[in-house]
Design a protein around this motif. Structure first.
Motif, short mmCIF file in Angstrom:
data_model
loop_
_atom_site.label_atom_id
_atom_site.label_comp_id
_atom_site.label_asym_id
_atom_site.label_seq_id
_atom_site.Cartn_x
_atom_site.Cartn_y
_atom_site.Cartn_z
N SER A 21 0.97 -1.19 -0.09
CA SER A 21 0.01 0.21 -0.03
C SER A 21 1.01 1.29 -0.09
O SER A 21 1.65 1.32 0.63
CB SER A 21 -1.05 -0.01 1.32
OG SER A 21 -1.79 1.35 1.13
N PHE A 41 0.95 5.37 0.14
CA PHE A 41 0.65 6.89 0.72
C PHE A 41 1.35 7.94 0.30
O PHE A 41 2.22 8.22 0.54
CB PHE A 41 0.50 6.78 2.38
CG PHE A 41 -0.29 7.57 3.16
CD1 PHE A 41 -1.76 6.92 3.30
CD2 PHE A 41 -0.09 8.75 3.40
CE1 PHE A 41 -2.65 7.82 4.02
CE2 PHE A 41 -0.96 9.68 3.90
CZ PHE A 41 -2.24 9.37 4.31
N LEU A 50 -10.32 3.88 5.74
CA LEU A 50 -9.45 5.05 5.97
C LEU A 50 -9.92 6.02 6.93
O LEU A 50 -8.95 6.54 7.74
CB LEU A 50 -8.81 5.55 4.79
CG LEU A 50 -7.69 6.39 4.85
CD1 LEU A 50 -6.28 5.60 5.26
CD2 LEU A 50 -7.46 7.06 3.43
N ALA A 87 -8.45 7.63 -3.77
CA ALA A 87 -7.69 6.27 -3.43
C ALA A 87 -8.29 5.48 -4.76
O ALA A 87 -9.20 5.39 -5.35
CB ALA A 87 -8.31 5.69 -2.14
N ARG A 124 -4.83 -0.17 -3.43
CA ARG A 124 -4.38 0.35 -1.96
C ARG A 124 -3.53 1.45 -2.08
O ARG A 124 -2.51 1.57 -1.41
CB ARG A 124 -3.81 -0.63 -1.10
CG ARG A 124 -4.65 -1.88 -0.70
CD ARG A 124 -4.10 -3.15 -0.32
NE ARG A 124 -3.22 -3.64 -1.01
CZ ARG A 124 -3.30 -4.22 -2.01
NH1 ARG A 124 -4.47 -4.69 -2.45
NH2 ARG A 124 -2.35 -4.61 -2.83
N PHE A 168 -3.26 5.56 -1.87
CA PHE A 168 -4.18 6.73 -1.38
C PHE A 168 -3.18 7.93 -1.84
O PHE A 168 -2.10 7.97 -1.84
CB PHE A 168 -3.95 6.65 0.13
CG PHE A 168 -4.84 5.31 0.44
CD1 PHE A 168 -6.41 5.57 0.52
CD2 PHE A 168 -4.33 4.11 0.81
CE1 PHE A 168 -6.92 4.37 0.69
CE2 PHE A 168 -5.16 3.08 0.95
CZ PHE A 168 -6.49 3.26 1.15
N ASN A 201 -5.07 4.32 10.78
CA ASN A 201 -6.06 3.59 9.88
C ASN A 201 -5.51 3.00 8.86
O ASN A 201 -5.70 1.85 8.30
CB ASN A 201 -7.36 4.38 9.66
CG ASN A 201 -8.42 4.72 10.70
OD1 ASN A 201 -8.40 4.03 11.83
ND2 ASN A 201 -9.25 5.52 10.73
N TRP A 202 -4.72 3.76 8.18
CA TRP A 202 -4.04 3.04 6.90
C TRP A 202 -2.95 2.19 7.39
O TRP A 202 -3.03 1.19 6.65
CB TRP A 202 -2.96 4.43 6.32
CG TRP A 202 -2.17 4.06 5.33
CD1 TRP A 202 -2.68 3.22 4.01
CD2 TRP A 202 -0.81 3.87 5.23
NE1 TRP A 202 -1.34 3.13 3.42
CE2 TRP A 202 -0.31 3.21 4.06
CE3 TRP A 202 0.38 4.27 6.16
CZ2 TRP A 202 1.00 3.27 3.69
CZ3 TRP A 202 1.61 4.28 5.82
CH2 TRP A 202 2.05 3.62 4.57
N TYR A 243 -5.10 -1.26 5.65
CA TYR A 243 -4.42 -1.48 4.52
C TYR A 243 -3.26 -1.86 4.46
O TYR A 243 -2.65 -2.18 3.37
CB TYR A 243 -4.59 -0.06 3.65
CG TYR A 243 -6.07 0.37 3.38
CD1 TYR A 243 -6.75 -0.48 2.20
CD2 TYR A 243 -6.89 1.34 4.09
CE1 TYR A 243 -7.99 -0.07 2.07
CE2 TYR A 243 -8.16 1.47 3.63
CZ TYR A 243 -8.63 0.79 2.56
OH TYR A 243 -10.05 0.88 2.21
#
Length: 311
Positions: free
Chosen positions: A137, A139, A179, A224, A229, A231, A288-289, A293
């Motif tokens: 994932s 970010f 998320l 997203a 996954r 973001f 949360n991420w 995820y």
């Protein structure tokens, strides 16, 4: 649980002073646990500031996290000594054989330039392509988000007439998104940028979902590709309480006549102490991420990540 960072990283002393649990490499090796492996591509010029902001959030979860930092070989930052980079950072060439549970791509002070004119664009494009098969994932933050949207989906950025600068009220655009689990109906996040992405461009891409947006001129906040996954976050929940003040004071001293950051100073008075409205948002967003995820879904044996694609 602690965050594992390199021995002697300056951010460790700052975080320990804030009662954030950190662990150096030597101590972490004595624990029988599989930590999450997170790669941070830090594109900001003063590395330790961004390191501290991100590590503060990554370290405030029940998970043990092992962090690798990389910088771009095609452009060496002038505000961070080479000795610092040599001690605490690697290059993409040194990590490209590895696989990671998660990756963070930071913002960069190049948003006014076309992507292709950025000195390290070819290198960051290669890294973003690599992330599709080596990172579970990813970010992306601010310019990193714009770069990711452009590289992966061809979504352009646009210059805005007046800098988007301040702490903006946001709302969710979807229900029951992991998320944003635990978020209030309205929440605040800092923004500081001269460019934006347009909702209509994003909505043309079926794989993308707009998760949250700001009121006023800050526009779309979180986008997203949930299946992959990925973001893309246009604001700066990781900012320190005084980051916007430092930007404002810098530009005021340079005679740029900056506008006062929105929803930041009481009564819009720069002589008063700024009000922090986003600290809990930042911690919840990153927690949360990491939980939903990364930790909950990534394979326990990381070498098996995308194994089928490699075969």
């Amino acid at each position: 649980m602690p965050i594992k960072i390199p021995n002697n990283l300056p951010a460790a002393h700052i975080l320990e002073g804030e009662n954030i649990f950190v662990m150096d490499s030597d101590r972490a090796y004595s624990q029988d646990i599989r930590p999450l492996k997170i790669l941070i591509l830090n594109l900001m010029p003063i590395k330790y500031i961004t390191e501290t902001q991100l590590l503060r959030l990554l370290g405030n979860t029940p998970l043990q996290i092992e962090v690798d930092f990389i910088y771009t070989e095609s452009y060496t930052p002038s505000h961070t000594p080479q000795e610092y980079l040599t001690e605490f950072y690697g290059t993409f060439a040194e990590v490209r054989h590895k696989k990671y549970d998660g990756m963070i791509i930071t913002g960069a002070p190049v948003e006014m330039m076309p992507f292709e004119e950025v000195a390290y664009w070819d290198e960051i494009s290669e890294i973003m392509e690599w992330s599709k098969t080596h990172v579970y994932s990813t970010f992306h933050i601010c310019w990193g988000a714009q770069a990711g949207l452009y590289y992966h989906y061809g979504i352009p950025k646009y210059q805005v007439p007046e800098k988007i600068f301040g702490v903006y009220k946001h709302h969710l655009c979807v229900e029951h998104e992991k998320l944003f689990r635990g978020f209030d109906d309205e929440f605040y996040v800092p923004h500081s940028r001269h460019t934006e992405n347009h909702r209509e461009d994003i909505e043309k891409v079926p794989e993308l979902t707009i998760l949250a947006e700001a009121e006023g001129d800050a526009g779309v906040y979180a986008i997203a590709n949930l299946k992959k996954r990925q973001f893309f976050i246009t604001g700066h929940a990781e900012y320190d309480p005084l980051t916007l003040k430092q930007e404002y004071d810098r530009d005021e001293k340079a005679g740029m006549n900056p506008k006062i950051p929105q929803n930041y100073y009481p009564d819009d008075d720069p002589t008063k102490k700024p009000v922090v409205r986003w600290r809990s948002v930042a911690h919840l967003l990153f927690a949360n991420w990491l939980n939903y995820y990364v930790y909950q879904e990534t394979p326990y044996v990381l070498d098996e990540l995308y194994k089928e694609e490699d075969d």
